[in-house]
Scaffold this active site. Structure first.
Site, mmCIF file in Angstrom:
data_model
loop_
_atom_site.group_PDB
_atom_site.id
_atom_site.type_symbol
_atom_site.label_atom_id
_atom_site.label_comp_id
_atom_site.label_asym_id
_atom_site.label_seq_id
_atom_site.Cartn_x
_atom_site.Cartn_y
_atom_site.Cartn_z
ATOM 1 N N ASN A 29 4.542 -4.488 7.956
ATOM 2 C CA ASN A 29 3.162 -4.063 7.737
ATOM 3 C C ASN A 29 2.333 -5.318 7.507
ATOM 4 O OD1 ASN A 29 0.740 -3.053 6.890
ATOM 5 N ND2 ASN A 29 1.514 -2.116 4.995
ATOM 6 N N TRP A 30 1.550 -5.671 8.508
ATOM 7 C CA TRP A 30 0.783 -6.925 8.427
ATOM 8 C C TRP A 30 -0.494 -6.774 7.602
ATOM 9 C CZ3 TRP A 30 1.223 -8.781 14.275
ATOM 10 C CH2 TRP A 30 2.579 -9.083 14.528
ATOM 11 N N LYS A 31 -0.779 -5.551 7.152
ATOM 12 C CA LYS A 31 -1.964 -5.307 6.316
ATOM 13 C C LYS A 31 -3.206 -5.944 6.988
ATOM 14 C CE LYS A 31 1.032 -4.756 2.373
ATOM 15 N NZ LYS A 31 1.197 -4.714 0.936
ATOM 16 N N HIS A 80 -0.267 4.894 2.557
ATOM 17 C CA HIS A 80 0.121 3.661 1.860
ATOM 18 C C HIS A 80 -0.598 3.642 0.503
ATOM 19 C CE1 HIS A 80 0.615 -0.540 0.833
ATOM 20 N NE2 HIS A 80 1.590 -0.579 1.715
ATOM 21 N N GLU A 114 -2.077 1.390 -1.005
ATOM 22 C CA GLU A 114 -3.378 0.714 -0.958
ATOM 23 C C GLU A 114 -4.450 1.651 -0.421
ATOM 24 O OE1 GLU A 114 -1.954 -2.685 1.233
ATOM 25 O OE2 GLU A 114 -0.796 -3.275 -0.530
ATOM 26 N N GLU A 124 7.921 3.150 -1.838
ATOM 27 C CA GLU A 124 7.341 1.862 -2.219
ATOM 28 C C GLU A 124 6.805 1.946 -3.646
ATOM 29 O OE1 GLU A 124 6.081 -0.713 1.341
ATOM 30 O OE2 GLU A 124 4.386 0.573 0.865
ATOM 31 N N GLY A 136 3.799 -6.636 -3.304
ATOM 32 C CA GLY A 136 3.065 -7.898 -3.343
ATOM 33 C C GLY A 136 3.213 -8.659 -4.648
ATOM 34 N N SER A 161 8.189 -6.062 -2.053
ATOM 35 C CA SER A 161 8.782 -7.392 -2.246
ATOM 36 C C SER A 161 10.162 -7.530 -1.615
ATOM 37 C CB SER A 161 8.827 -7.760 -3.739
ATOM 38 O OG SER A 161 7.510 -7.824 -4.254
ATOM 39 N N GLY A 185 5.921 -6.127 3.673
ATOM 40 C CA GLY A 185 4.558 -6.652 3.745
ATOM 41 C C GLY A 185 4.577 -8.156 3.933
ATOM 42 N N GLY A 186 4.420 -8.885 2.840
ATOM 43 C CA GLY A 186 4.264 -10.344 2.871
ATOM 44 C C GLY A 186 5.268 -11.074 3.745
HETATM 45 P P1 13P Z 1 5.240 -6.585 0.094
HETATM 46 O O1 13P Z 1 6.495 -6.679 0.915
HETATM 47 O O2 13P Z 1 4.284 -7.719 0.311
HETATM 48 O O3 13P Z 1 5.551 -6.332 -1.349
HETATM 49 O O4 13P Z 1 4.429 -5.294 0.604
HETATM 50 C C1 13P Z 1 5.083 -4.083 0.678
HETATM 51 C C2 13P Z 1 4.199 -3.126 1.385
HETATM 52 O O5 13P Z 1 3.214 -2.672 0.871
HETATM 53 C C3 13P Z 1 4.564 -2.749 2.745
HETATM 54 O O6 13P Z 1 3.828 -1.647 3.152
#
Ligand code: 13P
Length: 259
Positions: A10-12, A100, A102, A172, A178, A218, A239-240
């Site tokens: 997920n590149w957000k 998600h 967010e 999640e 994050g 993470s 994510g990251g």
């Molecule tokens: P991180 O891997 O950066 O914690 O993000 C997880 C995430 O929200 C994937 O959708």
């Protein structure tokens, strides 16, 4: 076990379309082709990058599935700024992230909207990745199961077993997103097992055995092997680390090695 793990990046709201093209090309270069016998890999760029990434994946015959991060539940209408699932299907998008944390926290996405989106995505034969998870306060108050299973129930209710079996759930924990702090493998496994138990109640045992449950929060090369080795964890929503092709490829390799 016959569930093929799905590792999703997920590149957000990172990477413009030039950067996204470079990232997917580099990811292909550093990912050993053998892994695709054992795992599926999806990348979820921002909307403005989808067409470019689709073109690269298809013209170069990369084995990555194209994913989106979000969509509306209506096919068309006066919804300024929103994107129709019908448009995503035209780009050969295969996976769409829904609910998600967010989006739930920052953009008011409710359980009811998540339910409607799951139906809209499946109508176009794409696969929803339904995100669920608790806050730190909820975890510390012992409310993790109530929160997570409530979100699972809201998303899956009133659907056939056949439909439910195709959905992907991403557990999640919000406090792990994050932050660099992941859930322990044992804790993540316990929640994913409870999710599978709820799916058995909502559908049946075969459906529960078929549905894929990812862990997200993470995930990195240092913890992927232990997390992906758990019985009820069928992949990761990353994510990251997915912004860094070497790290993401390593996570994919470690997940493949558990199968
Ligand atoms: P991180 O891997 O950066 O914690 O993000 C997880 C995430 O929200 C994937 O959708």
């Amino acid at each position: 076990m016959s569930r093929t793990p799905l590792i999703s990046g997920n590149w957000k709201m990172y990477l413009n379309h030039f950067e996204a093209i470079q990232t997917v090309q580099k990811l292909h270069y550093v990912t050993p082709t053998e892994v695709f016998d054992r795992v599926e890999v999806s990348v979820h760029p921002p909307f403005t990058d989808l067409r470019s990434v689709q073109t690269v994946i298809e013209s170069e015959e990369f084995e990555f599935a194209l994913g989106a991060q979000h969509c509306h539940f209506e096919d068309a209408g006066a919804f300024t700024g929103e994107v129709s699932p019908a448009f995503l299907e035209k780009l050969n998008v295969r996976y769409v992230i829904v609910g998600h944390s967010e989006r739930r926290e920052l953009f008011g996405e409710t359980d009811d909207m998540v339910h409607r989106k799951v139906g809209a995505i499946m109508k176009y034969e794409m696969t929803p990745i339904v995100c669920v998870g608790e806050t730190l306060v909820e975890r510390e108050s012992g409310d993790t199961e109530a929160k997570v299973l409530g979100q699972v129930t809201a998303a899956l209710t009133d659907r056939s077993s056949d439909q439910i079996a195709k959905i992907v759930i991403a557990y999640e924990p919000i406090w792990a997103i994050g932050t660099g702090v992941n859930a322990t493998a044992a804790d993540a496994q316990a929640v994913c097992a409870s999710i599978r138990g709820r799916v058995a109640e909502l559908a049946d045992a075969d459906t529960a055995a078929a549905i894929r449950i990812q862990y997200g929060g993470s995930v990195k090369p240092g913890n992927a092997e232990e997390l992906m080795g758990q019985a009820d964890i069928d992949g990761a929503l990353v994510g990251g680390a997915s912004l860094h092709p070497e790290d993401f490829a390593r996570i994919v390799e470690l997940a493949a090695a558990t199968r």
